[in-house]
Design an enzyme around this catalytic site. Structure first.
Site, PDB file in Angstrom:
ATOM      1  N   GLU A 182      68.638 116.728  43.607  1.00  0.00           N
ATOM      2  CA  GLU A 182      68.139 116.439  44.953  1.00  0.00           C
ATOM      3  C   GLU A 182      69.330 116.265  45.882  1.00  0.00           C
ATOM      4  O   GLU A 182      70.309 115.591  45.533  1.00  0.00           O
ATOM      5  CB  GLU A 182      67.297 115.174  44.957  1.00  0.00           C
ATOM      6  CG  GLU A 182      66.007 115.268  44.177  1.00  0.00           C
ATOM      7  CD  GLU A 182      65.198 113.989  44.274  1.00  0.00           C
ATOM      8  OE1 GLU A 182      64.503 113.807  45.292  1.00  0.00           O
ATOM      9  OE2 GLU A 182      65.271 113.176  43.339  1.00  0.00           O
ATOM     10  N   HIS A 229      59.143 113.370  33.800  1.00  0.00           N
ATOM     11  CA  HIS A 229      59.139 114.773  34.205  1.00  0.00           C
ATOM     12  C   HIS A 229      59.947 115.677  33.271  1.00  0.00           C
ATOM     13  O   HIS A 229      59.446 116.667  32.751  1.00  0.00           O
ATOM     14  CB  HIS A 229      59.711 114.931  35.618  1.00  0.00           C
ATOM     15  CG  HIS A 229      58.960 114.201  36.679  1.00  0.00           C
ATOM     16  ND1 HIS A 229      57.589 114.120  36.713  1.00  0.00           N
ATOM     17  CD2 HIS A 229      59.390 113.520  37.770  1.00  0.00           C
ATOM     18  CE1 HIS A 229      57.209 113.426  37.763  1.00  0.00           C
ATOM     19  NE2 HIS A 229      58.285 113.054  38.418  1.00  0.00           N
TER      20      HIS A 229
END
Length: 506
Positions: free
Chosen positions: A234, A258
């Site tokens: 990110e 995840h």
């Protein structure tokens, strides 16, 4: 009943949802406004919701039904990425939106909710089917579930299902405590632990890619695969969520759920069928096969990082400790990387490198599978770039798959260089891909749990992550150890270099 093999259903996303009511706790929150309501509206727009459909929003703020409808219309207008609000579709959709005000801890809320559900069932003909969605803080999951049970809402004339968002506990013990509370009211088969990564088209396509193509499956093992890298980067920081994030960190926020689920999807054995239970059994088996690290291995194969101040594009960015709500001495990891090993015959000795972090140079999520080199390097010394063969699965932002292999350069001599064969979702199919929440909401309404996480998977993931988490808590880290806008701490590069590997630059 869901189709026996949802991955062979040619009109998987044309399936229609049965009649039901969705009760959303936290109806005024960001998740509802940004993701859930736009996804539900798009399902209505695509005519995948039945006429007997309703949404009951639940939150503490007093609102009338009309005021709630207005807020949700504004949310859909603001956050629908590729759908303009059609007045006629919205009018029909909004007729099924209702609101009940109350606090999750107040028993009276559930009495009012029960009465409203009965009323909606009469007017909207929802068949008594109810999907409860807890879009709340995790601390409210157990109280909400127990409140529903106390009011007799866990069972009814139709089916009752419960969706909860991650995190599923803070560690193995709290994950088990949460599960025990939920199971007082709902059977495990009716608990849907949502992981939006599994709803992404490219993650789902891993299964089709592996098990639908005879050319790749024979290579999917330790004889041909050198190592695997999973990156979730990110470029943003904590974006005003510093107080929450410093209690979680990158390891628990991303890897525990995840990315280990993505790893399980890549590395699982073929299931006997593609029924929900069979697919989830294989993912669970893979997660249980990951070798937990010893304290000595954690020092070598797990790296924590925290971003400090940096400069990107001429803009000075603050470090994590300078973010609002963050302790000036915070030991929270904003970057985590680890090397995991699977103890089974297919993957013995193959490292799976996983990394995730904030304030990295770009936003990207990808899987890179590096194959072993040719057994004899006959083209060395000819000016060739004999880079290894790579299979790259791009999950976001641009979904697709690339295969990198060597080819002869035009001209004299036998000089090789890497070339790519690319598959891009948008270009190849020329049609819109549904959002992860559209897919997962529709699956939950239909009763297809294939893409949802089961409790045994949650426990297996925590069993892998918790030793690392505990070791990092007991060790004072020299933070910050990477500037904002870079690819993380140097120790993460050294972790791969010890095995002769290097991180791929997406």
């Amino acid at each position: 009943m869901p189709p026996e093999n949802p991955f062979q259903d040619p009109v998987r996303f044309e399936r229609r949802a049965p009649e039901c009511a969705i009760v959303i706790f936290g109806a005024n929150g960001d998740l509802t406004r940004r993701k859930l309501m736009p996804a539900l509206y798009r399902l209505a727009y695509d005519r995948r919701l039945s006429a007997g459909f309703a949404v009951i929003g639940v939150s503490r703020t007093p609102l009338s039904d009309d005021a709630f409808r207005q807020k949700m219309q504004e949310a859909v207008q603001s956050f629908s990425e590729d759908t303009a609000v059609d007045p006629e579709v919205w009018k029909t959709f909004a007729e099924g939106l209702f609101y009940v005000a109350g606090d999750v801890a107040d028993a009276e809320l559930y009495t009012r909710l029960r009465a409203r559900l009965a009323e909606v069932n009469e007017t909207r003909h929802t068949g008594g089917n109810v999907l409860f969605y807890l879009a709340t803080q995790p601390s409210q999951y157990a109280p909400a579930a127990l409140g529903l049970g106390g009011a007799g809402l866990g069972k009814g004339e139709g089916w009752r299902r419960l969706i909860i968002e991650k995190p599923f506990g803070k560690d193995l013990a709290t994950a088990r405590e949460l599960s025990a509370s939920l199971h007082q009211v709902f059977d495990e088969s009716d608990v849907y632990r949502i992981d939006h990564y599994l709803g992404k088209e490219t993650v789902q396509n891993i299964l089709a890619f592996r098990f639908g193509n005879g050319i790749f499956e024979p290579l999917w093992n330790r004889r041909y695969v050198n190592h695997v890298q999973i990156t979730a980067a990110e470029s943003i920081g904590v974006e005003g969520r510093g107080a929450y994030y410093q209690e979680t960190g990158a390891l628990a926020d991303m890897i525990q759920n995840h990315l280990l689920q993505v790893m399980a999807t890549i590395a699982m054995e073929p299931s006997a069928s593609f029924r929900s239970a069979s697919v989830r059994d294989e993912r669970s088996k893979l997660l249980r096969s990951i070798r937990p690290m010893t304290p000595e291995q954690i020092l070598q194969d797990a790296v924590a990082g925290q971003y400090g101040p940096g400069e990107v594009g001429g803009q000075t960015l603050p470090g994590f400790r300078q973010e609002a709500g963050v302790d000036a001495e915070s030991q929270t990891d904003t970057y985590a990387a680890a090397a995991f090993f699977v103890e089974n015959w297919r993957w013995a000795g193959v490292p799976f490198y996983i990394r995730t972090g904030k304030r990295l140079p770009k936003r990207t999520t990808e899987i890179a599978i590096q194959f072993n080199p040719a057994p004899l390097a006959i083209f060395d010394g000819e000016g060739s770039d004999c880079s290894p063969n790579l299979l790259i699965v791009r999950i976001q932002p641009e979904e697709g798959i690339s295969l990198k292999f060597l080819s002869k350069r035009p001209g004299s001599g036998m000089q090789l260089r890497p070339v790519s064969m690319d598959f891009n979702y948008g270009a190849s199919f020329g049609e819109r891909s549904p959002s992860a929440y559209e897919t997962l909401l529709l699956d939950a309404i239909i009763g297809d749990a294939t893409l949802y996480t089961r409790q045994d998977m949650v426990e297996a993931s925590w069993a892998v992550v918790e030793p690392i988490q505990n070791a990092w808590r007991e060790t004072h880290q020299e933070f910050p150890n990477y500037p904002a806008g870079t690819w993380g701490p140097r120790a993460a590069d050294q972790m791969l270099a010890r095995r002769g590997h290097a991180w791929r630059k997406p």
